[in-house]
Each structure stands twice: as structure tokens, then as C-alpha cells.
Write an enzyme that holds these catalytic residues in place. Structure first.
Site, short mmCIF file in Angstrom:
data_model
loop_
_atom_site.label_atom_id
_atom_site.label_comp_id
_atom_site.label_asym_id
_atom_site.label_seq_id
_atom_site.Cartn_x
_atom_site.Cartn_y
_atom_site.Cartn_z
N TYR A 1 -3.62 -2.67 -10.19
CA TYR A 1 -3.52 -2.46 -8.73
C TYR A 1 -2.63 -3.52 -8.08
CZ TYR A 1 -5.00 -2.03 -3.86
OH TYR A 1 -5.01 -1.90 -2.49
N LYS B 1 0.37 3.38 -3.01
CA LYS B 1 -0.78 4.28 -3.17
C LYS B 1 -0.36 5.74 -3.19
CE LYS B 1 -3.75 0.90 -0.83
NZ LYS B 1 -4.46 0.58 0.43
N SER C 1 0.79 -1.24 0.00
CA SER C 1 0.00 0.00 0.00
C SER C 1 0.82 1.28 0.00
CB SER C 1 -0.96 0.01 1.19
OG SER C 1 -2.02 -0.89 0.98
N VAL D 1 1.22 -3.61 3.95
CA VAL D 1 1.16 -4.88 4.67
C VAL D 1 2.36 -5.77 4.40
CG1 VAL D 1 -1.35 -4.87 4.90
CG2 VAL D 1 -0.29 -5.99 2.91
N TYR E 1 -4.43 3.92 8.00
CA TYR E 1 -5.78 3.39 8.18
C TYR E 1 -6.37 3.83 9.51
CZ TYR E 1 -3.54 0.62 4.57
OH TYR E 1 -2.82 0.24 3.48
#
Length: 308
Positions: free
Chosen positions: A190, A66, A63, A260, A242
Site C-alpha cells: 500500500y 486507489k 490516493s 494528499v 472523501y
């Protein structure tokens, strides 16, 4: 300030805790990673890199990608992207579908999975999936000033086979009209962006433009405007961890983005880009030792954006 000594002291302090946390075993390839590893790299805005531990070991950035895809999407579509994705903290799990139902398919921010999938869909515009992946890879090599960067196909395929929740999120948003491309095309890009393998050193180089008002001091190239760099940093501070973002801001006080795979990219504006990596995750999906290391670093350097 002796950043090399600080990095080595952090590695030494965390050595008894190696293996802490739980690897992301829901992605089969990530479950194979030895959890007893930790690395840190600090690259300052004057171009010096200080590293310790497993700082040259490549890992799946997941992530953290992103941040870079958001940068690409902003370059491509500008502020219009905020019609399709929000800018508020989620307070929910990174792969939650609950908020999407309440908010009619508009993800809360670009760093939860749903928001990142929409951002990827924007980058895909006008491209075949393979071309979009190529654009992303070229961009990452440009940022890191390193032509050796590559995508780990085994990790990408592993995610493709087991990413049921991401398929659910994507189909749900497609149903609300917030995905322009076929789900399998957007998710194909993705999964590949997440499977990019970088070391802490390479990641600290790639993120350096965010610490230096949008310009990479290693190359002298302008990546984004100072205003855009500031805004990306703001999103990282509010949403980069998050439902652990508030705690990270409280403990560390730096813009950051976790993955992760166990990596975290943190930014000390005007000072340095920092990358840490340890595969074991805490209960909200962020690197346990990586978070501890950044708290130690912020304490010892006084780099928190909220003051010393």
C-alpha cells in the site's frame, strides 16, 4: 474548443494563489515539497495532450493510486470484491476508524484508506509483496505507455515510518477477518503504490481508459469493459474526494480522485482525462488549487456530467 488556451488561462488565473492550502506535513517527505507549484494536463480521447504550468513535474500520486489498484482487483477477483468493501460515500475523514467499528470491519468504499487497504490485500493474493508491487508498476507503465514511471522509495519509507493510523486500520480489519495477509505485507504494498511518482501529463495518460469506455486510445489496448469503466467512474464521482465528494460533484461535476500529494485525476467521459496538481490541500485533504482549476475547466468546457 481551444483546450491549450483554456489550460494556460487557468494557470494564469491561479498564479496569484500559488501556495494556498497546507501541504500534507504528516508524511515527512511530502512536507518538503514546494507548495508554490501548479500543473494541468488534458488528454483527449483522440490522443491529444494539452498542458500548462508544472505539468511535467513528477509528484507522489498517493490516493489516486486507489483507482488503479481497484481496477487491478476487479480484474483479479471480479464483483466478489464487494463482499469485503462497500460502494457508499463515507461522509467521514479518509483515515477514520469510527465507521469500521459500526460496520464490523467492512470499509464503506474502496477510496477511503481502510477500503484501499482491503483492495491492496486482494491484489496481494498469490504474490509476495515485492511481486505485487511489480505487478502494479507494470500496470501503471502499461496504462501511461511510459516505461520510465517509478516509485519514490523515500516517500514509501517515510510513510512506512509514520503511518500509524494505517497500521491501526489494518490491524482492526485483520481482527474482523477482513485482511488475509500479514498487516506489514499488505501495508508495504500500500505505501509503495501511494509513493508512485507521476507528472500531470503521465497521470492524464494513465487515466485515459476511463474516459474512453475502458480502452486506452493512445495504445489501442482494452483495459476494462465499458461497463466496468462506467462503474469505476461512478465510484470516483461519489467517493473520490472523501467527505468533500458531494461538494466536488456540486462544483465540478466530474468523476475524480484526489491524493494528499496534491494531485487530482478527473474524467470527462467520452471526452478527456484531466490531471491537475498543486501541493497545498484544503481542510478535507484535497488540492485547493486543483479543485479550483477543475471547476474553471468544467465551466469553460461544459464537460460536467450533469450538463452544461
Amino acid at each position: 474548443m481551444d483546450l491549450q488556451r483554456i489550460a494556460e488561462e487557468i494557470v494564469s488565473a491561479l498564479e496569484p494563489r500559488l501556495g494556498e492550502g497546507k501541504v500534507a506535513d504528516y508524511i515527512p517527505e511530502l512536507a518538503r515539497v514546494d507548495p508554490k507549484q501548479f500543473g494541468i494536463a488534458i488528454t483527449t480521447v483522440d490522443g491529444q495532450t494539452y498542458k500548462a504550468g508544472h505539468a511535467d513535474t513528477a509528484f507522489s500520486i498517493q490516493s489516486i493510486s486507489k483507482v488503479f489498484m481497484l481496477t487491478l482487483a476487479l480484474g483479479k477477483a471480479g464483483e466478489s470484491i464487494w463482499k469485503r468493501v462497500g460502494r457508499e460515500p463515507s461522509g467521514s475523514s479518509f483515515n477514520s476508524i469510527v465507521q469500521l467499528e459500526h460496520e464490523h470491519g467492512i470499509p464503506r468504499n474502496p477510496f477511503i484508506n481502510a477500503g484501499a487497504i482491503v483492495v491492496t490485500d486482494m491484489v496481494l493474493a498469490g504474490h509476495a509483496p515485492r511481486e505485487a508491487i511489480g505487478e502494479y508498476l507494470r500496470f501503471m507503465r502499461y496504462l501511461a505507455d511510459d516505461e520510465t514511471l517509478s516509485i519514490d522509495e523515500k516517500v514509501a519509507q517515510s510513510e512506512q515510518r509514520t503511518g500509524y493510523r494505517n497500521f491501526a486500520l489494518a490491524n482492526f480489519m485483520r481482527g474482523f477477518g477482513n485482511l488475509d495477509h500479514p498487516v506489514e505485507h499488505t501495508l508495504g504494498v500500500y505505501f509503495h503504490q501511494c509513493a508512485l511518482a507521476l507528472s500531470c501529463v503521465q497521470l492524464s495518460h494513465a487515466g485515459l481508459f476511463l474516459a474512453n469506455r475502458g480502452t486506452n486510445p493512445l495504445t489501442g489496448f482494452s483495459v476494462v469493459s465499458p461497463k466496468r469503466a462506467r462503474r469505476i467512474n461512478a465510484l470516483m464521482l461519489m467517493c473520490g474526494h472523501y467527505d468533500g465528494s458531494g461538494d466536488f460533484a456540486y462544483q465540478v461535476g466530474l468523476p475524480g480522485k484526489s491524493g494528499v500529494g496534491g494531485g487530482i485525476l478527473a474524467v470527462a467521459p467520452g471526452k478527456a482525462s484531466i490531471a491537475v496538481w498543486s501541493p497545498g490541500l484544503n481542510k478535507v485533504g484535497n488540492s485547493a488549487l486543483g479543485s479550483a482549476a477543475l471547476e474553471m475547466l468544467a465551466t469553460r468546457t461544459g464537460w460536467s456530467v450533469f450538463g452544461t
